[in-house]
Design a protein around this motif. Structure first.
Motif, short mmCIF file in Angstrom:
data_model
loop_
_atom_site.label_atom_id
_atom_site.label_comp_id
_atom_site.label_asym_id
_atom_site.label_seq_id
_atom_site.Cartn_x
_atom_site.Cartn_y
_atom_site.Cartn_z
N PHE A 15 0.83 -1.21 -0.14
CA PHE A 15 0.07 -0.10 -0.03
C PHE A 15 0.90 1.32 -0.11
N GLU A 16 1.84 1.41 0.92
CA GLU A 16 2.58 2.58 1.04
C GLU A 16 3.53 2.72 -0.37
N LEU A 17 3.85 1.52 -0.65
CA LEU A 17 4.74 1.64 -2.07
C LEU A 17 3.90 2.21 -3.11
N GLY A 18 2.55 1.98 -3.14
CA GLY A 18 1.91 2.34 -4.24
C GLY A 18 1.38 3.98 -4.14
N ILE A 19 1.67 4.57 -2.96
CA ILE A 19 1.34 5.83 -2.95
C ILE A 19 1.86 6.69 -3.69
N PRO A 20 3.32 6.83 -3.79
CA PRO A 20 3.93 8.01 -4.57
C PRO A 20 3.85 8.15 -5.81
N PRO A 21 3.76 6.69 -6.74
CA PRO A 21 3.58 6.77 -8.00
C PRO A 21 1.99 7.10 -8.31
N ARG A 22 1.09 6.86 -7.37
CA ARG A 22 -0.03 7.10 -7.89
C ARG A 22 -0.45 8.92 -7.67
N ILE A 23 0.27 9.29 -6.47
CA ILE A 23 0.25 10.58 -6.37
C ILE A 23 0.99 11.43 -7.19
N PHE A 24 2.26 11.38 -7.16
CA PHE A 24 3.12 12.22 -8.19
C PHE A 24 2.87 11.60 -9.29
N GLY A 25 2.78 10.51 -9.78
CA GLY A 25 2.57 10.07 -11.25
C GLY A 25 1.42 10.86 -11.86
N CYS A 170 2.15 13.05 0.62
CA CYS A 170 2.50 13.15 -0.84
C CYS A 170 1.47 14.48 -1.39
N LEU A 171 0.40 14.46 -1.15
CA LEU A 171 -0.62 15.55 -1.73
C LEU A 171 -0.09 16.88 -1.12
N HIS A 172 0.42 17.12 0.02
CA HIS A 172 1.08 18.30 0.55
C HIS A 172 2.27 18.58 -0.16
N ASN A 184 -5.30 19.40 -6.18
CA ASN A 184 -6.89 18.85 -5.90
C ASN A 184 -7.19 18.16 -7.17
N ARG A 185 -6.47 18.37 -8.16
CA ARG A 185 -6.89 17.29 -9.44
C ARG A 185 -6.55 15.92 -9.04
N VAL A 186 -5.22 15.95 -8.44
CA VAL A 186 -4.93 14.52 -8.18
C VAL A 186 -5.57 13.91 -7.03
N ALA A 187 -6.16 14.69 -6.04
CA ALA A 187 -6.79 14.06 -5.11
C ALA A 187 -8.23 13.59 -5.69
N ARG A 188 -8.72 14.61 -6.61
CA ARG A 188 -9.99 13.99 -7.26
C ARG A 188 -10.03 12.69 -7.90
N ARG A 189 -9.01 12.54 -8.58
CA ARG A 189 -8.60 11.37 -9.46
C ARG A 189 -8.65 10.17 -8.58
N CYS A 190 -7.89 10.16 -7.40
CA CYS A 190 -7.61 9.22 -6.69
C CYS A 190 -8.80 8.95 -5.65
N VAL A 191 -9.91 10.06 -5.68
CA VAL A 191 -11.03 9.82 -4.84
C VAL A 191 -10.51 9.75 -3.33
N VAL A 192 -9.98 10.62 -2.93
CA VAL A 192 -9.46 10.99 -1.37
C VAL A 192 -9.56 12.45 -1.20
N PRO A 193 -9.75 12.95 0.02
CA PRO A 193 -9.76 14.26 0.34
C PRO A 193 -8.69 15.01 0.00
N PRO A 194 -8.83 16.14 -0.68
CA PRO A 194 -7.68 17.08 -1.30
C PRO A 194 -6.75 17.49 0.02
N TRP A 195 -7.16 17.68 1.27
CA TRP A 195 -6.54 18.31 2.08
C TRP A 195 -6.76 17.95 3.39
N ARG A 196 -5.98 17.37 4.09
CA ARG A 196 -5.95 17.28 5.65
C ARG A 196 -4.81 17.87 6.40
N ASP A 197 -5.08 18.77 7.22
CA ASP A 197 -4.06 19.43 7.98
C ASP A 197 -3.13 18.55 8.51
#
Length: 321
Positions: A15-25, A170-172, A184-197
């Motif tokens: 799961f953690e390995l998959g986060i950076p390519p999904r967000i940055f990619g 990664c979104l930060h 925000n566009r990345v977050a929408r594509r991943c269906v996750v909240p765009p921002w949590r402090d």
């Protein structure tokens, strides 16, 4: 193009390995161009065991770290002497020595043990998974551990708490590099909240509402379309057709925040987008975001982001705004 190199170790959590390519990619510029190149390497270029029932084939060895602009180390369950004694095995030390000075370093979850064992967190604020925080602090007393946040941004070294907090971090980073709209566009594509402090608590223990219970979701959607209007607790509760007490309790159960706290965060997020994408004066931004006055906007932005509206605009203003 900014190169992100993921350093995968044996026992890596998929799961953690998959986060950076999904967000940055998934980050794209105004014409659709990729903003990051994401590659994966291992300590010797060989396949890496995951903590699931499969291994991961990587195409790069440690030499890839020499060309990285950002190095991300995902969590692993194979820390061995790193978590037991705070000591890095020699092959890992040699691999990390290839990283150029000034390269941005990122750990997800318990990968903070790797950075700490390398001495890269000495004297710095950092976080890790809440369940490991006490042990982490004992093992690395020179690190200023904050166990109650989602992530810590200390400039060139960033650490996140467990699991999904890696998404927040990664979104930060995308937001820091390219602004809110791209993130925000990345977050929408991943269906996750765009921002949590980053200062939000890691571990909020709250019951889930019963499946048949009336929820506050429709009212939250309604409120997001009216952030510029006065939105009292009474008005929100009336829209949800609940008493104030019931609405407040159910809202907190579902969101983890009070209605007032949630509204403030949504208004701050809206103000950030307006500051990035328009020339509207600060007074106008405050009105459109529902803060009423520039003083109120400055107070809330300073409390949430740590900068004034004008400083935020200078830092994050998009080029094509």
């Amino acid at each position: 193009m900014h190169r992100v190199v993921m350093f995968a170790m044996d026992g890596v959590i998929p799961f953690e390995l998959g986060i950076p390519p999904r967000i940055f990619g998934g980050a794209r510029g105004p014409t659709g161009e990729r903003l990051y190149e994401v590659i994966t390497c291992s300590v010797d270029g060989a396949p890496v065991r995951s903590d699931a029932d499969f291994s991961i084939t990587v195409h790069h060895g440690p030499e890839a770290l020499s060309d990285a602009d950002t190095v991300v180390i995902p969590a692993t369950h194979g820390l061995g002497p790193i978590s037991a004694e705070g000591v890095l095995p020699t092959p890992l030390t040699d691999a990390l020595a290839r990283i150029r000075p000034g390269t941005r370093l990122v750990s997800i979850c318990t990968a903070s043990y790797v950075l700490a064992a390398a001495g890269l967190l000495d004297g710095r604020p950092a976080t890790t998974h809440w369940s490991s925080a006490e042990h982490f602090q004992r093992l690395f007393p020179r690190v200023r551990v904050d166990p109650d946040v989602l992530f810590v941004d200390d400039g060139d070294v960033l650490t996140s708490a467990g699991v999904a907090a890696g998404i927040d971090l990664c979104l930060h980073i995308v937001r820091r590099d390219h602004g809110t709209e791209v993130a925000n566009r990345v977050a929408r594509r991943c269906v996750v909240p765009p921002w949590r402090d980053g200062g939000q608590a890691q571990f909020i223990e709250r019951p889930l509402p019963a499946p048949a219970a009336t929820t506050t979701a429709a009212t939250r959607t309604w409120a997001l379309e009216r952030l510029h209007e006065p939105l009292s607790l009474g008005r929100l509760a009336a829209h949800a057709r609940m008493s104030r007490r019931t609405f407040t309790r159910r809202f907190r159960d579902e969101v983890g925040l009070s209605p007032g706290q949630w509204l403030t965060l949504q208004r701050v997020e809206l103000a950030r987008r307006i500051l990035e994408t328009s020339d509207l004066p600060v007074d106008g931004v405050a009105l459109r975001a529902g803060f009423g006055t520039a003083a109120s906007l400055r107070q809330h932005l300073q409390a949430t982001v740590g900068v004034s509206p004008m400083a935020y605009r200078r830092t994050f203003r998009t080029v094509d705004a």
